[in-house]
Design a protein around this motif. Structure first.
Motif, PDB file in Angstrom:
ATOM      1  N   ALA A 178     115.241  89.035  85.027  1.00 42.41           N
ATOM      2  CA  ALA A 178     115.824  90.083  85.337  1.00 42.41           C
ATOM      3  C   ALA A 178     117.438  90.773  84.376  1.00 42.41           C
ATOM      4  N   ASN A 189     120.945  94.830  84.269  1.00 45.35           N
ATOM      5  CA  ASN A 189     119.934  93.944  85.102  1.00 45.35           C
ATOM      6  C   ASN A 189     118.032  95.387  85.559  1.00 45.35           C
ATOM      7  N   VAL A 190     117.390  94.888  85.454  1.00 43.59           N
ATOM      8  CA  VAL A 190     116.782  95.722  85.187  1.00 43.59           C
ATOM      9  C   VAL A 190     115.446  94.800  86.151  1.00 43.59           C
ATOM     10  N   GLY A 191     115.452  95.408  87.723  1.00 46.42           N
ATOM     11  CA  GLY A 191     114.525  95.155  88.397  1.00 46.42           C
ATOM     12  C   GLY A 191     113.573  94.271  88.229  1.00 46.42           C
ATOM     13  N   LEU A 192     112.058  95.667  87.679  1.00 49.73           N
ATOM     14  CA  LEU A 192     111.035  95.576  88.050  1.00 49.73           C
ATOM     15  C   LEU A 192     110.493  94.986  86.720  1.00 49.73           C
ATOM     16  N   LYS A 193     109.324  94.693  87.227  1.00 50.99           N
ATOM     17  CA  LYS A 193     108.373  93.924  86.050  1.00 50.99           C
ATOM     18  C   LYS A 193     107.949  94.941  85.164  1.00 50.99           C
ATOM     19  N   SER A 194     107.732  96.018  85.256  1.00 44.26           N
ATOM     20  CA  SER A 194     106.633  97.065  84.630  1.00 44.26           C
ATOM     21  C   SER A 194     107.793  97.507  83.951  1.00 44.26           C
ATOM     22  N   ASN A 195     108.747  97.603  84.570  1.00 44.05           N
ATOM     23  CA  ASN A 195     109.790  98.592  83.091  1.00 44.05           C
ATOM     24  C   ASN A 195     110.529  96.954  82.644  1.00 44.05           C
ATOM     25  N   ASP A 242     111.704 111.833  83.539  1.00 43.21           N
ATOM     26  CA  ASP A 242     113.004 112.166  84.651  1.00 43.21           C
ATOM     27  C   ASP A 242     112.372 111.068  85.627  1.00 43.21           C
ATOM     28  N   GLY A 243     113.244 110.720  86.465  1.00 40.72           N
ATOM     29  CA  GLY A 243     112.544 109.805  87.560  1.00 40.72           C
ATOM     30  C   GLY A 243     111.919 108.962  87.303  1.00 40.72           C
ATOM     31  N   GLU A 244     112.630 107.887  85.474  1.00 39.80           N
ATOM     32  CA  GLU A 244     112.170 107.138  85.407  1.00 39.80           C
ATOM     33  C   GLU A 244     114.346 106.077  85.192  1.00 39.80           C
ATOM     34  N   PRO A 245     114.987 106.152  86.068  1.00 36.22           N
ATOM     35  CA  PRO A 245     116.415 105.680  86.033  1.00 36.22           C
ATOM     36  C   PRO A 245     116.595 104.636  85.592  1.00 36.22           C
ATOM     37  N   ALA A 246     116.063 103.539  85.514  1.00 34.05           N
ATOM     38  CA  ALA A 246     115.716 102.324  84.402  1.00 34.05           C
ATOM     39  C   ALA A 246     115.779 101.938  82.959  1.00 34.05           C
TER      40      ALA A 246
END
Lengths: 301, 61
Positions: A178, A189-195, A242-246
């Protein structure tokens, strides 16, 4: 002809002053990639204010020559007026900034507002010098003084950029699980695999190396960092919504040696251009610090 | 200061507290729920690397 010039000395001086003031304002009013001042109404506003400033500068001369000294006090009204310009610009930009995907930040906005105020004073200076020379000496010397003042204005117009204080190089965007790094600088720290996938596909990393202690202080300023991110995102586009804070461009400092790690997500993935843009980011006046100028440091050397 | 707004985890025994906690069966489900919550809450997902993801609002008003 010469008697006409002599009889209408004041009128000619004032007209020349206003013209050169207006020319000065025009030469300083550029709408570039940031599209500010906006076209056409933002420009109209500033041209009109420029004419007012030029007129003020030009008519101050006959007032002084006629020993009407109190007339100079109306220049304070002008100063008040242009402070209001600064406030107006600050308010507008701050409001607009909330609607940007990547924000300019308060320091950048303050810088722009300050420039708007400062340029009006430059206009007053230019028209004052022109009309003073035209009235007290003669009209062609007035022309020369006007041209000279335009040169001075042009010099004062351009500020410095990152290329004067630092080197910029590309660095790989690295993800360890991450954790996201640019080169060896930890970003976030980027939690999601898609991001994480989007980042590895789209991300560009830059490292900005300051040249000396002064540039270290300037680069570590949060406003200056935001300006770098804003310029990169404006020119290369930004992969964000908007709504993609990562998915957020970010600049972090390596605290050991004050190198700045910059992570961006551009629409147009062109690393060489990114380096070029970063080098041309303006240095914000309010972010400049000069620790080497301090007495302690000067005495030490 | 940033604020934890939700927790998604597989380890029931490791998490408790004052924020909504979502228990899932496995890592994939944790990812899926966290993905949905990120879009719904507009809060970023961070990995605590022990099977727990947290959703953090970095700009609380």
């Amino acid at each position: 002809m010469s008697t006409f010039l002599l009889n209408n000395k004041y009128t000619i001086g004032i007209i020349m002053g206003v013209l050169f003031g207006l020319l000065a304002r025009l030469s300083m009013l550029r709408t570039d990639y940031r599209q500010y001042p906006t076209h056409p109404h933002g420009k109209i506003i500033h041209l009109s204010l420029g004419i007012i400033a030029a007129a003020l500068g030009a008519v101050a001369v006959p007032a002084l020559l006629k020993k009407d000294y109190t007339a100079v006090t109306f220049l304070t009204v002008a100063a008040q007026q242009f402070r209001d310009v600064r406030n107006m610009e600050r308010d507008t930009l701050t409001k607009i900034d909330g609607m940007e995907l990547v924000q300019r930040g308060a320091t950048y906005i303050e810088g722009i507002a300050m420039v708007f105020e400062g340029r009006n004073y430059l206009v007053i200076m230019s028209s004052f010098v022109t009309s003073f020379t035209a009235i007290t000496l003669n009209w062609y010397l007035g022309l020369a003084a006007g041209a000279l003042s335009l040169l001075v204005v042009h010099r004062l117009r351009t500020g410095k950029s990152i290329s004067h204080i630092a080197e910029v190089e590309l660095a790989p965007v690295r993800q360890e699980g991450a954790d996201l790094y640019v080169g060896d600088i930890y970003i976030m720290n980027v939690g999601l695999k898609s991001n994480q996938e989007i980042i590895s596909e789209r991300g560009i990393g830059l490292i900005i190396k300051p040249n000396n202690p002064n540039s270290k202080a300037t680069l570590s300023n949060l406003g200056q960092r935001q300006a770098i991110l804003y310029d990169l995102s404006t020119i290369l586009g930004v992969y964000r919504d908007d709504g993609e804070p990562a998915l957020i461009p970010m600049a972090k400092l390596d605290m050991r040696d004050s190198r700045l790690g910059v992570f961006i997500l551009p629409q147009e993935k062109d690393p060489a251009k990114a380096v070029e843009i970063a080098l041309r980011v303006p240095i914000l006046e309010s972010a400049v610090r000069m620790p080497t100028e301090a007495k302690v440091n000067e005495e030490g050397n | 200061m940033a604020e934890i707004v939700a927790v998604v985890t597989t380890k029931k025994e490791m998490v408790r507290g004052g924020v909504p906690i979502f228990f899932e069966e496995n890592r994939e489900q944790v990812e899926e729920t966290a993905f949905l919550l990120e879009k719904i809450l507009d809060a970023s997902v961070h990995d605590l690397k022990d099977g727990t993801l947290i959703l953090v609002n970095h700009h609380p008003k």
